[in-house]
Write a protein that holds these residues in place. Sequence first.
Motif, PDB file in Angstrom:
ATOM      1  N   GLU A 391       0.838  -1.204   0.000  1.00 30.11           N
ATOM      2  CA  GLU A 391       0.000   0.000   0.000  1.00 30.11           C
ATOM      3  C   GLU A 391       0.871   1.252   0.000  1.00 30.11           C
ATOM      4  N   ILE A 392       1.907   1.250   0.825  1.00 29.95           N
ATOM      5  CA  ILE A 392       2.781   2.419   0.936  1.00 29.95           C
ATOM      6  C   ILE A 392       3.573   2.611  -0.350  1.00 29.95           C
ATOM      7  N   ARG A 393       4.014   1.524  -0.936  1.00 25.49           N
ATOM      8  CA  ARG A 393       4.745   1.634  -2.206  1.00 25.49           C
ATOM      9  C   ARG A 393       3.879   2.305  -3.264  1.00 25.49           C
ATOM     10  N   LYS A 394       2.690   1.807  -3.438  1.00 27.89           N
ATOM     11  CA  LYS A 394       1.802   2.328  -4.484  1.00 27.89           C
ATOM     12  C   LYS A 394       1.442   3.791  -4.224  1.00 27.89           C
ATOM     13  N   ARG A 395       1.331   4.146  -2.971  1.00 30.62           N
ATOM     14  CA  ARG A 395       0.941   5.518  -2.622  1.00 30.62           C
ATOM     15  C   ARG A 395       2.044   6.528  -2.942  1.00 30.62           C
ATOM     16  N   ASN A 396       3.278   6.036  -3.037  1.00 29.27           N
ATOM     17  CA  ASN A 396       4.396   6.960  -3.242  1.00 29.27           C
ATOM     18  C   ASN A 396       5.012   6.900  -4.638  1.00 29.27           C
ATOM     19  N   PHE A 397       4.425   6.129  -5.561  1.00 27.95           N
ATOM     20  CA  PHE A 397       4.966   6.053  -6.911  1.00 27.95           C
ATOM     21  C   PHE A 397       4.997   7.430  -7.574  1.00 27.95           C
ATOM     22  N   TYR A 398       5.967   7.587  -8.469  1.00 21.14           N
ATOM     23  CA  TYR A 398       5.972   8.776  -9.308  1.00 21.14           C
ATOM     24  C   TYR A 398       4.662   8.871 -10.072  1.00 21.14           C
ATOM     25  N   GLY A 399       4.194  10.124 -10.273  1.00 20.20           N
ATOM     26  CA  GLY A 399       3.005  10.348 -11.079  1.00 20.20           C
ATOM     27  C   GLY A 399       3.372  10.547 -12.536  1.00 20.20           C
ATOM     28  N   THR A 400       2.375  10.741 -13.355  1.00 20.41           N
ATOM     29  CA  THR A 400       2.611  10.914 -14.794  1.00 20.41           C
ATOM     30  C   THR A 400       2.631  12.383 -15.201  1.00 20.41           C
ATOM     31  N   THR A 401       1.799  13.196 -14.583  1.00 20.76           N
ATOM     32  CA  THR A 401       1.768  14.624 -14.941  1.00 20.76           C
ATOM     33  C   THR A 401       2.213  15.515 -13.793  1.00 20.76           C
ATOM     34  N   ASP A 402       2.246  14.990 -12.579  1.00 22.51           N
ATOM     35  CA  ASP A 402       2.795  15.726 -11.455  1.00 22.51           C
ATOM     36  C   ASP A 402       3.568  14.729 -10.593  1.00 22.51           C
ATOM     37  N   ARG A 403       4.211  15.196  -9.539  1.00 21.36           N
ATOM     38  CA  ARG A 403       5.018  14.311  -8.699  1.00 21.36           C
ATOM     39  C   ARG A 403       5.940  13.458  -9.564  1.00 21.36           C
ATOM     40  N   ASN A 404       6.613  14.109 -10.523  1.00 24.66           N
ATOM     41  CA  ASN A 404       7.393  13.340 -11.495  1.00 24.66           C
ATOM     42  C   ASN A 404       8.811  13.861 -11.690  1.00 24.66           C
ATOM     43  N   VAL A 405       9.346  14.614 -10.722  1.00 26.74           N
ATOM     44  CA  VAL A 405      10.706  15.131 -10.837  1.00 26.74           C
ATOM     45  C   VAL A 405      11.582  14.449  -9.785  1.00 26.74           C
ATOM     46  N   THR A 406      12.727  13.933 -10.225  1.00 25.01           N
ATOM     47  CA  THR A 406      13.635  13.188  -9.352  1.00 25.01           C
ATOM     48  C   THR A 406      14.485  14.140  -8.509  1.00 25.01           C
ATOM     49  N   PRO A 407      15.183  13.610  -7.501  1.00 28.21           N
ATOM     50  CA  PRO A 407      16.096  14.450  -6.718  1.00 28.21           C
ATOM     51  C   PRO A 407      17.235  15.041  -7.529  1.00 28.21           C
ATOM     52  N   TYR A 408      17.508  14.502  -8.731  1.00 33.42           N
ATOM     53  CA  TYR A 408      18.537  15.080  -9.597  1.00 33.42           C
ATOM     54  C   TYR A 408      17.921  15.907 -10.716  1.00 33.42           C
ATOM     55  N   HIS A 409      16.617  16.216 -10.544  1.00 31.06           N
ATOM     56  CA  HIS A 409      15.895  17.178 -11.381  1.00 31.06           C
ATOM     57  C   HIS A 409      15.651  16.688 -12.811  1.00 31.06           C
ATOM     58  N   GLN A 410      15.592  15.384 -12.990  1.00 32.34           N
ATOM     59  CA  GLN A 410      15.143  14.832 -14.267  1.00 32.34           C
ATOM     60  C   GLN A 410      13.666  14.489 -14.151  1.00 32.34           C
ATOM     61  N   THR A 411      12.906  14.856 -15.164  1.00 35.98           N
ATOM     62  CA  THR A 411      11.495  14.521 -15.185  1.00 35.98           C
ATOM     63  C   THR A 411      11.313  13.069 -15.617  1.00 35.98           C
ATOM     64  N   VAL A 412      10.540  12.324 -14.837  1.00 38.64           N
ATOM     65  CA  VAL A 412      10.260  10.921 -15.165  1.00 38.64           C
ATOM     66  C   VAL A 412       9.120  10.909 -16.183  1.00 38.64           C
ATOM     67  N   GLU A 413       9.446  10.523 -17.404  1.00 36.42           N
ATOM     68  CA  GLU A 413       8.454  10.460 -18.472  1.00 36.42           C
ATOM     69  C   GLU A 413       8.116   9.005 -18.782  1.00 36.42           C
ATOM     70  N   ASN A 414       6.947   8.813 -19.343  1.00 40.61           N
ATOM     71  CA  ASN A 414       6.534   7.466 -19.769  1.00 40.61           C
ATOM     72  C   ASN A 414       6.623   6.465 -18.621  1.00 40.61           C
ATOM     73  N   ASN A 415       6.149   6.862 -17.462  1.00 40.76           N
ATOM     74  CA  ASN A 415       6.227   6.029 -16.270  1.00 40.76           C
ATOM     75  C   ASN A 415       5.156   4.940 -16.323  1.00 40.76           C
ATOM     76  N   ILE A 416       5.567   3.697 -16.443  1.00 41.84           N
ATOM     77  CA  ILE A 416       4.620   2.587 -16.508  1.00 41.84           C
ATOM     78  C   ILE A 416       4.640   1.745 -15.244  1.00 41.84           C
ATOM     79  N   LEU A 417       5.353   2.201 -14.216  1.00 37.61           N
ATOM     80  CA  LEU A 417       5.508   1.378 -13.019  1.00 37.61           C
ATOM     81  C   LEU A 417       4.176   1.104 -12.308  1.00 37.61           C
TER      82      LEU A 417
END
Length: 793
Positions: A391-417
């Motif tokens: 439950e906690i894992r799923k709640r914290n996954f990267y989003g597709t249009t928001d919550r999608n920037v990594t700590p090194y400031h790369q945007t996670v695109e095409n997230n299928i996780l």
Amino acid sequence: MPDATIPTIPALTPSDRIDGAVHDSRRHESAHKHVSGEAVYVDDIPEPAGLLHVYLGLSARARARVVSMDLDKVRAAPGVVAVLTAADVPGENDIGAVGLHDEPMFATTLVQHVGQPLFAVAAETRAQARRAATLAELVYEDLPAILSIAAARDGERKLVVAPMTLRIGDAAAALERAPHRVSGRLAVGGQEHFYLESQIAMAVPGEDEEVLVHVSTQHPSEVQHIVAHVLDVPDGAVTVEVRRMGGGFGGKETQANLFAACAALVAKKTGRAAKLRPDRDDDFQITGKRHDFEIDYTVGFDGDGRIDGVDMLFAARAGYAADLSGPVTDRALFHADNGYHYADARLESLPLKTNTVSNTAFRGFGGPQGVIAAERIIDEIAFALGKDPLEIRKRNFYGTTDRNVTPYHQTVENNILPELVAGLEGSCGYWERRAAIRAHNAGSRILRKGLALTPVKFGISFTATQFNQAGALVHVYTDGSVQVNHGGTEMGQGLYTKVAQVVAEEFQVDIAHVRPTATNTGKVPNTSATAASSGSDLNGKAAQNAARAIKERLVAFAANHWSVAPGEVVFQRNRVRVGEREMSFASLIRAAYMARVQLSATGFYKTPKIHWDRVAGRGTPFYYFAYGAACSEVTVDTLTGEYVVDRVDILHDCGRSLNPVIDKGQIEGGFVQGMGWLTTEELWWDAAGRLRTHAPSTYKIPACGDRPKIFNVHLLENAPNREDTIFRSKAVGEPPFMLGVSVLHALSDAVASVAGHRFCPRLDAPATPERVLATIGALRERARQAAPNQAGF
């Protein structure tokens, strides 16, 4: 997940489809030779007349001044032809990686770890060289040695390279305002590569400055460069050739430098071919391992388990020299988020200098240590809130249009996780099995079961941008046969097979007509290491580029020669249609040759879109991400700490797989190797700095009986890579390694059951039976202290 913007490859009927095209489950090109013993490794190459055998004399101290080194008895021993030390090196006495010049080939006045080479003996036989090496008379003055991460942290904190910090948002403020906060420390052990073929090199002297080196290495161009510097000759005077390795796993990226340079030095000094193959025990002592880490973490989160802030410090035992510790510890930070979004985070590396062998690349290259830290904080949150970790894992996954920037400031695109995990969650029956396991544990005091489903998000590319390039050379001969050469090395992972499939696809010829040849620095120069899961991505694209250059010439020739439009020249299965005319591929090639069309081409590829600023901690270091998930079920004997892995279900993302059967093999092997790292494989140094787990008798890798009893592996379907990779495939070498994390967390789940899942067990790795038993004891004691009047613990 289909995308209309991705060009589709039209389906072919069975009669049209070539044998061994891309996306076919084609067996490894050397598989039959592997099982029959016909595959030629360096030690199988016929030995030139007069070949000398080389053996290394090693330090017996962790840190000491060399007061004297008397080698007279070594030189006088039967069969000895030469004894070489640092004084005999004509160039630079250094074999260090990435140009840091901090790793001498032969130690001189100071030794910095047990097993550091001091001299080399060349003799007529290997037995003679081995015996002679033991006759050296050495006098040491012992110096204080730092052997562990704890000792390095408590002392001067010397670093082998500058640390790195990644920041996004304000971690301190987020942690301060978070409703809940947990801090802890995770210890993660190292790992021995345990390739089946040990380190080995054979050097054959040539004319003038030239030398040919056959060596088991993942990085022929670096070996070429190191040998040239040691011999004080131009790089072009050194040719390095690698047909295949008997395993590498990162252990032959930089560690082959010593063995190649030493063999080449003996060859040029004596004028005779020389071979250096260490005993397995010496190989263990001389070569670097996966870095072990101590990871301090603090995580803040809300009542639903969503992460507010993260602060982590990754302290690593680097060893006495830098080797690849800088980029390895960097990549640990890059993957400390795994698949989870941290809006506010501070991640810092600490590559500590110790008097142990210099640790090096290993499958995942620091990424696994980052992933395991991310999964530990997820478990901490789940136990703190009394929720299931999934439950906690799923709640914290990267989003597709928001919550999608990594700590090194790369945007996670095409997230299928999220979709991938949901698919595995349903197909493996996670929630039904969770209920059944809880019921089983309620009725079993001794045998406890555990279950865990963990994801992987792994960035693909070298973080050193310049390494994201590759070259290839393709020849087409007048009989229609094709030869392909590229800078990638074959270590059993099927790279040669995949690149041959790419070339076969481009020319539309059966793969039997395409012959991959040994990687050779004289054919394709300045290559990158076969590492970072980039072998197929880089070399496949380079070979495709070369094949297409030839194909364009053939189309232009055919169109002009038979007076048709270029679009009317169509390559089909082993044939070419030119207007109304049809001919065999070989016939077209012969006609083109007679017309003096060039039938050879070089190809080149560089990965687009990537850049990285290490100082700023910002950029786009990865071209894309590969995803996967594994669900593991285990049974633990709480009386002994021993356990079995009952079942594993894996769903992994290979994009549009170049070769599904080879990719499945990589997933299965990567998983088992990752499981071994986290369970049975334990490195142990004694108080004198001597590695005591130095052979198969003392170091336990997973055996056939340790594999999961039920092992279900599936490739994610209908999910081509959104980026323009080679035929829309994704890398598969390293990402599956981290699927083994699910076994550690399943063990943790089983252990937690002895205290009613009220406390996070904080089970460190490797989770050997001894450590599992100790954790069970500590957890039961904690439960007694928390509820002294309750029975049953």
